[in-house]
Design an enzyme around this catalytic site. Sequence first.
Site, PDB file in Angstrom:
ATOM      1  N   HIS A 121     -18.318  45.338 -28.597  1.00 15.51           N
ATOM      2  CA  HIS A 121     -17.875  46.109 -27.657  1.00 15.51           C
ATOM      3  C   HIS A 121     -17.071  47.836 -29.070  1.00 15.51           C
ATOM      4  CE1 HIS A 121     -17.390  43.424 -24.749  1.00 15.51           C
ATOM      5  NE2 HIS A 121     -16.643  42.492 -25.981  1.00 15.51           N
ATOM      6  N   LYS A 141     -16.166  42.841 -46.478  1.00 12.09           N
ATOM      7  CA  LYS A 141     -17.001  43.791 -47.315  1.00 12.09           C
ATOM      8  C   LYS A 141     -18.128  42.825 -47.681  1.00 12.09           C
ATOM      9  CE  LYS A 141     -13.453  44.960 -50.098  1.00 12.09           C
ATOM     10  NZ  LYS A 141     -12.750  45.839 -50.822  1.00 12.09           N
TER      11      LYS A 141
END
Length: 206
Positions: A131, A187
């Site tokens: 989303h 990350k």
Amino acid sequence: MNNLIIFAYKALREVTNIIYHKWSSIHTKLIFNLNGIQYGNGIIASGIPYIHISRRGKVQIGNKLSLGNWAVTNASGLVGKCKLEVRNNATLTIGNNVGMTATTIICHKNIKIEDNVMIGVGTHIYDTNFHNIASFLRIDMHDPQNSVKSAPILLHKNVFIGAYSIILKGVTIGENSVVAAGSVVVKSIPPNQLWGGNPARFIKNI
């Protein structure tokens, strides 16, 4: 008499497990074929995974893939199955000798898992946000899906993902690195390192 009953019960249990593994593996290969998945030799499944490959989605799997989908053979006892979902124009590539248990992989763009990767029970790997993070776009029912951010994921050779971890979009995990159980990886991780936590951080070189 009790010893005989115990022996018979355990023998029957072992035979049942062997038969169930054989049947599950055959059934899984049939599902792969029906979804147009290219796969190598030695596919092993305990239980039946959930597979959804869109018409223009692509999946290629190497040799010796192991899929744990059955609580009986799951070390954590989690009642769950592996789920592989690949949307239109997305590609999922899984190398040789990869194992996963009750793992969810959702691919909207590109996910590549190289050889000898171990993925712990209950892990989730998503290359999409699903989303939009902007609230006005989330509540707009006419918001096009292409506004949702997606980015490729790459797990290099010999990576080990601990149980119940989450790997999110745009992440690359370097060769031989380990993600501690319960981590959220947002990350990229260099090779030969141990990371853990939420969000995952460097712990030490390995």
